[in-house]
Every structure is written in C-alpha cells, then in structure tokens.
Scaffold this motif. Sequence first.
Motif, PDB file in Angstrom:
ATOM      1  N   ILE A 173     100.377  48.339  63.561  1.00  0.00           N
ATOM      2  CA  ILE A 173      99.671  49.130  64.572  1.00  0.00           C
ATOM      3  C   ILE A 173      98.179  48.949  64.344  1.00  0.00           C
ATOM      4  O   ILE A 173      97.688  49.082  63.228  1.00  0.00           O
ATOM      5  CB  ILE A 173     100.069  50.613  64.468  1.00  0.00           C
ATOM      6  N   ARG A 174      97.465  48.614  65.418  1.00  0.00           N
ATOM      7  CA  ARG A 174      96.021  48.424  65.314  1.00  0.00           C
ATOM      8  C   ARG A 174      95.343  49.023  66.544  1.00  0.00           C
ATOM      9  O   ARG A 174      95.989  49.203  67.589  1.00  0.00           O
ATOM     10  CB  ARG A 174      95.678  46.951  65.172  1.00  0.00           C
ATOM     11  N   PRO A 175      94.043  49.319  66.458  1.00  0.00           N
ATOM     12  CA  PRO A 175      93.333  49.845  67.621  1.00  0.00           C
ATOM     13  C   PRO A 175      93.414  48.867  68.798  1.00  0.00           C
ATOM     14  O   PRO A 175      93.347  47.642  68.608  1.00  0.00           O
ATOM     15  CB  PRO A 175      91.887  49.983  67.138  1.00  0.00           C
ATOM     16  N   TRP A 176      93.590  49.418  70.003  1.00  0.00           N
ATOM     17  CA  TRP A 176      93.642  48.596  71.208  1.00  0.00           C
ATOM     18  C   TRP A 176      92.306  47.906  71.405  1.00  0.00           C
ATOM     19  O   TRP A 176      91.243  48.519  71.284  1.00  0.00           O
ATOM     20  CB  TRP A 176      93.961  49.469  72.428  1.00  0.00           C
ATOM     21  N   ARG A 177      92.376  46.608  71.658  1.00  0.00           N
ATOM     22  CA  ARG A 177      91.160  45.814  71.838  1.00  0.00           C
ATOM     23  C   ARG A 177      90.937  45.529  73.315  1.00  0.00           C
ATOM     24  O   ARG A 177      91.831  45.038  74.004  1.00  0.00           O
ATOM     25  CB  ARG A 177      91.275  44.485  71.100  1.00  0.00           C
ATOM     26  N   LEU A 178      89.741  45.815  73.760  1.00  0.00           N
ATOM     27  CA  LEU A 178      89.334  45.496  75.120  1.00  0.00           C
ATOM     28  C   LEU A 178      88.734  44.102  75.108  1.00  0.00           C
ATOM     29  O   LEU A 178      87.704  43.871  74.468  1.00  0.00           O
ATOM     30  CB  LEU A 178      88.307  46.514  75.617  1.00  0.00           C
ATOM     31  N   ALA A 179      89.395  43.154  75.777  1.00  0.00           N
ATOM     32  CA  ALA A 179      88.859  41.797  75.914  1.00  0.00           C
ATOM     33  C   ALA A 179      87.913  41.802  77.115  1.00  0.00           C
ATOM     34  O   ALA A 179      88.334  42.090  78.243  1.00  0.00           O
ATOM     35  CB  ALA A 179      89.988  40.792  76.106  1.00  0.00           C
ATOM     36  N   LEU A 180      86.649  41.513  76.879  1.00  0.00           N
ATOM     37  CA  LEU A 180      85.657  41.532  77.955  1.00  0.00           C
ATOM     38  C   LEU A 180      85.799  40.276  78.819  1.00  0.00           C
ATOM     39  O   LEU A 180      86.012  39.183  78.298  1.00  0.00           O
ATOM     40  CB  LEU A 180      84.247  41.604  77.368  1.00  0.00           C
ATOM     41  N   GLU A 181      85.724  40.452  80.140  1.00  0.00           N
ATOM     42  CA  GLU A 181      85.815  39.296  81.046  1.00  0.00           C
ATOM     43  C   GLU A 181      84.701  38.310  80.763  1.00  0.00           C
ATOM     44  O   GLU A 181      84.917  37.097  80.763  1.00  0.00           O
ATOM     45  CB  GLU A 181      85.744  39.760  82.504  1.00  0.00           C
ATOM     46  N   THR A 182      83.504  38.831  80.545  1.00  0.00           N
ATOM     47  CA  THR A 182      82.338  38.007  80.211  1.00  0.00           C
ATOM     48  C   THR A 182      81.752  38.571  78.932  1.00  0.00           C
ATOM     49  O   THR A 182      81.520  39.781  78.841  1.00  0.00           O
ATOM     50  CB  THR A 182      81.282  38.094  81.333  1.00  0.00           C
ATOM     51  N   PRO A 183      81.501  37.732  77.918  1.00  0.00           N
ATOM     52  CA  PRO A 183      80.908  38.246  76.674  1.00  0.00           C
ATOM     53  C   PRO A 183      79.582  38.956  76.943  1.00  0.00           C
ATOM     54  O   PRO A 183      78.842  38.595  77.854  1.00  0.00           O
ATOM     55  CB  PRO A 183      80.697  36.989  75.827  1.00  0.00           C
ATOM     56  N   VAL A 184      79.312  39.985  76.150  1.00  0.00           N
ATOM     57  CA  VAL A 184      78.093  40.786  76.295  1.00  0.00           C
ATOM     58  C   VAL A 184      77.242  40.597  75.042  1.00  0.00           C
ATOM     59  O   VAL A 184      77.731  40.776  73.924  1.00  0.00           O
ATOM     60  CB  VAL A 184      78.436  42.279  76.482  1.00  0.00           C
ATOM     61  N   ALA A 185      75.972  40.238  75.251  1.00  0.00           N
ATOM     62  CA  ALA A 185      75.056  40.053  74.123  1.00  0.00           C
ATOM     63  C   ALA A 185      74.695  41.408  73.522  1.00  0.00           C
ATOM     64  O   ALA A 185      74.376  42.348  74.246  1.00  0.00           O
ATOM     65  CB  ALA A 185      73.792  39.330  74.572  1.00  0.00           C
ATOM     66  N   LEU A 186      74.772  41.511  72.195  1.00  0.00           N
ATOM     67  CA  LEU A 186      74.238  42.687  71.514  1.00  0.00           C
ATOM     68  C   LEU A 186      72.718  42.609  71.590  1.00  0.00           C
ATOM     69  O   LEU A 186      72.137  41.521  71.585  1.00  0.00           O
ATOM     70  CB  LEU A 186      74.721  42.725  70.068  1.00  0.00           C
ATOM     71  N   GLN A 239      87.554  51.727  80.563  1.00  0.00           N
ATOM     72  CA  GLN A 239      88.074  50.382  80.814  1.00  0.00           C
ATOM     73  C   GLN A 239      89.602  50.364  80.781  1.00  0.00           C
ATOM     74  O   GLN A 239      90.240  49.659  81.557  1.00  0.00           O
ATOM     75  CB  GLN A 239      87.501  49.404  79.776  1.00  0.00           C
ATOM     76  N   HIS A 240      90.196  51.149  79.883  1.00  0.00           N
ATOM     77  CA  HIS A 240      91.657  51.243  79.811  1.00  0.00           C
ATOM     78  C   HIS A 240      92.211  51.807  81.115  1.00  0.00           C
ATOM     79  O   HIS A 240      93.239  51.351  81.619  1.00  0.00           O
ATOM     80  CB  HIS A 240      92.059  52.125  78.621  1.00  0.00           C
ATOM     81  N   ARG A 241      91.518  52.793  81.699  1.00  0.00           N
ATOM     82  CA  ARG A 241      91.942  53.355  82.993  1.00  0.00           C
ATOM     83  C   ARG A 241      91.926  52.298  84.081  1.00  0.00           C
ATOM     84  O   ARG A 241      92.786  52.278  84.952  1.00  0.00           O
ATOM     85  CB  ARG A 241      91.012  54.502  83.398  1.00  0.00           C
ATOM     86  N   LEU A 242      90.909  51.424  84.057  1.00  0.00           N
ATOM     87  CA  LEU A 242      90.813  50.378  85.080  1.00  0.00           C
ATOM     88  C   LEU A 242      91.916  49.346  84.926  1.00  0.00           C
ATOM     89  O   LEU A 242      92.469  48.846  85.904  1.00  0.00           O
ATOM     90  CB  LEU A 242      89.444  49.687  85.014  1.00  0.00           C
TER      91      LEU A 242
END
Length: 201
Positions: free
Chosen positions: A95-108, A191-194
């Motif tokens: 079991i691990r935290p759910w990961r949101l894969a971003l459609e486009t990478p976001v720069a920190l 994002q999970h809701r979307l």
Amino acid sequence: MHRDALLTQDELDFIQRMQHNPQLNLRDASSSLTVNGGAQIRDLLTRLAAHDQLTIQAQFENQQLTFPLHLVEDEFHAVHLRLGVPTIFEDGPMIRPWRLALETPVALENVRGNPSAYWVHEVSFKGVLVEIRGRIKPPKTFSLWFSPSGYERIALRGTLERENARGLFAYRLDQSDADETERLRQFILHQHRLIHPEVHA
C-alpha cells in the motif's frame, strides 16, 4: 421610506435576495458529518475524537480513502464531527500513497517564482517524482515551490530516495508546515475528483 430607517430599500431588497438564494443555503456536504446512531454512539465518537486520531476509511477498487474526523464547535457551542481532507492510498504489492501523474510536467520554482531545473512528473502527499533538466547532479535535498496552473503555490521540501529506471528521481517530502501539507492534500483531492468523479459524486 422613513428618513430615520437604518437601511435603504435597496439594502433591504439585497438582504431579502441573499436570504432566498438557494446556492447560499447549500451546506458543504463534503465536510459535514451527521451521526444518527443515538446519543451513546455520538458520545463515544466524540470522546474518541477528542483523545485520539479518529478516521473513516473507504475502499474503492484498488484505492483507499482515509478521512480524519475533527471535533469542531459551532456558534452555539455544540460540538460536531467534521470530515477532514482524506489521504488517498493505492493497493498493490504494498500500500502506497496515490500518485497523481501530471499530464504536463510542472517546473518547481524558487522563492522569486523563477522556474528551476526540477520538473515534477508525479506527486503524492508523501513524495514527488522529478525530472532534472540540464547537467545537474540531483541534490540530496531541495526546498522549492510547486505551482500547478490555477492553484496557489505550495512549498515543498524533499529528500532524495532513489533514481528509477526512467531516469527520474524520487524525493520523499518532509513537510514541516501543516498548512502547506493541507494545501497539497487539497490539490491532490481536487485532481482525484476530476479523475474519479464517480467516487466523489
């Protein structure tokens, strides 16, 4: 209207419209919780929530949503249980935290809002998967800002865990600020809701 009246007719009309606006009379169903199990169950849950972490867990396909329960006092000094922002986990070999894969990478970004060489591909409330652009050695730690489009930026502090097979670097998040952690969880929940509207309907 009488000259000594406290409100003008326009102000009275506005208050009347506000009172009868159905949108303003809707409760936030996602954060309120009504317990209809009798006084004994309510008292038990209230005592438990006052002394320790109390959660509600829901299972959906291969995901677990764990909602913290908080005691809140209303304006009449009545105590209620309120749902907090859930932590979302996914099942698998572990079991691990759910990961949101971003459609486009976001720069920190740095503190001034300038983009860095670190680009987030995936984010969870516990970590990020980062691409490092340019010929830069991955740092052991970073302290930068995550600014997804349409959201207020969130401070992230990460510690390097490992490099994966795709050449991306996994960083464990060390969030010392509870507000920043809460904002990150809110972003992930939105994002999970979307992505899974059927769960949140």
